[in-house]
Scaffold this active site. Structure first.
Site, short mmCIF file in Angstrom:
data_model
loop_
_atom_site.label_atom_id
_atom_site.label_comp_id
_atom_site.label_asym_id
_atom_site.label_seq_id
_atom_site.Cartn_x
_atom_site.Cartn_y
_atom_site.Cartn_z
N CYS A 123 0.81 -1.22 0.00
CA CYS A 123 0.00 0.00 0.00
C CYS A 123 0.84 1.28 0.00
CB CYS A 123 -0.95 0.00 1.19
SG CYS A 123 -0.19 -0.44 2.76
N HIS A 134 -3.12 6.56 4.43
CA HIS A 134 -1.69 6.69 4.75
C HIS A 134 -1.19 8.08 4.34
CE1 HIS A 134 -1.65 2.56 5.64
NE2 HIS A 134 -0.92 2.07 4.66
#
Lengths: 359, 359
Positions: free
Chosen positions: B130, B254
């Site tokens: 990710c 994130h």
């Protein structure tokens, strides 16, 4: 008998102010009397010092008559207004605001790095920005042993750095989020700016207001304060610094990833760890096999700066990564301020010189 | 009539699995049938696909008979066990686990960067980590226009990246902290390691387990996956990458501070912003005067990668800082996986070649 001092705390009620009181209580400074000064709004409230009631007084120029030592943390404009008045009245001031940090008349002090500059103070000594302090505490032993060419820092800053009201906002928002209630941010990212954003379970890459060059003022501080503190040493070459400052939903304990380049290309991570473990004010917490590394919640209440995750950039000789955590309200603010005052006392420097600070 | 496909989702229940379902529902892929596969424990549960009930079946090698396309996110060991079986049965697999990412037989794909490598797939295509995906989406338009020499990244990774159970743990701990109750961490920083630490209101500089060189496996992934993805271009010179990965108490989205050096020393921040604003999959959110910058909570539910805070290192020509945020469960996982599948469909590549993947 040792000399004793009349101490005034300017701004005794905030997140830092309450810690200034407790750090002073635990300090080696011989306190003859204390005086808590604040705005008219807080005057009349009662706080404790070593178990005794102390009534907060409204700060006025005359409040500083007879005071030897002022510890100030009531905001930049308050310091700007009162500290020159205090100096005129013979008080030496250690200021935790940004008001005087870059003033060439004012030493900017982190005792582990540049305590020796205190000798030339003119009545006002500045305490650096929280995120700067813990970084230079970790970098100074590395600079001394290996030389330091460049620093690239990313901060993970706790909400208490924005004050008690911001911390209250984080906790309120967190509770509202969990309950599915509406969130109405009023303070963060920074009280002085126009828009306010949710902090709970979020990341805000803005601390303080933006400068014209796209950096925030917090990032500006990390760049310029670091140079002022670390380049005092006549042998120190220029150090390049760049920074990105981010607020994270943590209460206390700033984190920083610090990437740095040393002059001595033969330096190893092990040598850097050794330098750190022998350094004043630093606790090395660096053992991956035990999952040992600095954490915000473990830094809370400690005066130390915790360093871990020290490792070389695998593709750039002489470049390293590390992770630095410290209680932003203690080493980042109240403890560094009281520690400066302890140094002043220890070196017989609690006196305003003839060439005193001039506003 | 366009070809239609029998699609299987392996690991349909987790934080990524549920998003694989919704991303597939919203995709351009013509779906003839879907099959949800999981462990025996989840078999029999019913999930929806486009409003219809689909009963989860226990994954077995025979489950892949007649399947054209597999989207896998049930853990590395599950993928290792079943995907070669699926390929034998003629199914093309897009794998969101780390099982095959560095396998030289397997292309590692971020469509905005290296979709053209899909043409040589042998039945298994890997979806990167990710934190790597969102970084390369932001870096690729910069690399194409200015060349890219070096990257220093610090991550601020959301807890959902560690799975639904970790996300539940964060929320439970946050509530316990607010109520003053005891906290007993069982999962974070990483399920597979020995010690577990509080995540609520804390920072944990460990994602995945530690390697022998002091880097975590997550950091290793960011370094090595970035090179595999970006260096496919024959013109690309080697790119130096180093990383520090930190878990933060955020649910989804994130954050990354990305410091990078370009080859073209005349590049300006404005030119880099222009390149980003014209890039596929990127949304530039970069206006300090409006306090506009990417935030985790605003990225949630979007397939895009958000970039802001673009500015030059004031002391190093050709070096820049930026801030990158993306929904780690979508572009970081489910959407990138489905996007790869869309590319396969669009380019008539949903077929296992004769020189198929061999375990």
């Amino acid at each position: 008998m040792a000399e004793e001092f009349n101490v005034a705390i300017l701004g005794a009620t905030g997140a830092v102010g309450t810690r200034l009181i407790s750090q002073l209580e635990q300090s080696t400074i011989p306190v003859k009397s204390v005086k808590f000064l604040a705005s008219a709004r807080s005057a009349g409230k009662v706080l404790k010092f070593k178990g005794e009631d102390v009534t907060i007084e409204e700060a006025k120029p005359e409040s500083f008559d007879g005071v030897d030592l002022v510890l100030a943390s009531a905001g930049g404009s308050v310091s700007k207004k009162f500290l020159p008045e205090a100096v005129k009245r013979g008080a030496v001031c250690v200021d935790n605001t940004s008001a005087f940090r870059m003033d060439p008349q004012v030493p900017l002090i982190v005792p582990e790095v540049n305590a020796k500059e205190l000798v030339n103070h003119k009545g006002i000594i500045a305490n650096p920005n929280c995120s700067t302090i813990q970084m230079v505490v970790a970098l100074e032993p590395i600079r001394q042993q290996f030389g330091l060419k460049q620093v690239i820092v990313s901060t993970y800053q706790a909400v208490s750095g924005a004050g008690q009201s911001a911390l209250n906002e984080l906790m309120e928002e967190s509770e509202q989020y969990i309950k599915g209630e509406e969130i109405n941010p009023q303070i963060l990212p920074t009280k002085g700016d126009n828009k306010h954003y949710q902090m709970a379970f979020n990341l805000l890459p803005q601390i303080d207001v933006f400068e014209d060059d796209g950096y925030t003022h917090e990032e500006w501080k990390m760049i310029h304060e670091t140079k002022k503190i670390m380049l005092n040493d006549m042998d120190a070459k220029d150090i390049k610094v760049t920074a990105t400052c981010v607020r994270v939903p943590v209460r206390i304990g700033h984190g920083e990833t610090v990437y740095f380049e040393v002059e001595d290309k033969s330096a190893t991570a092990k040598q850097i760890q050794d330098a750190l473990s022998n350094a004043a004010g630093v606790v090395l917490q660096d053992d991956p096999s035990q999952q040992l590394y600095p954490q915000s919640i473990n830094s809370e209440g400690s005066r130390d700066t915790f360093v871990g995750r020290v490792r070389p950039d695998l593709e750039n000789e002489g470049n390293f990564n590390m992770w630095v955590v410290s209680d932003n309200l203690l080493k980042g603010a109240a403890w560094n301020t009281v520690q400066i005052a302890e140094e002043l006392v220890k070196n017989n420097l609690v006196r305003v010189p003839e060439n005193a600070y001039e506003a």
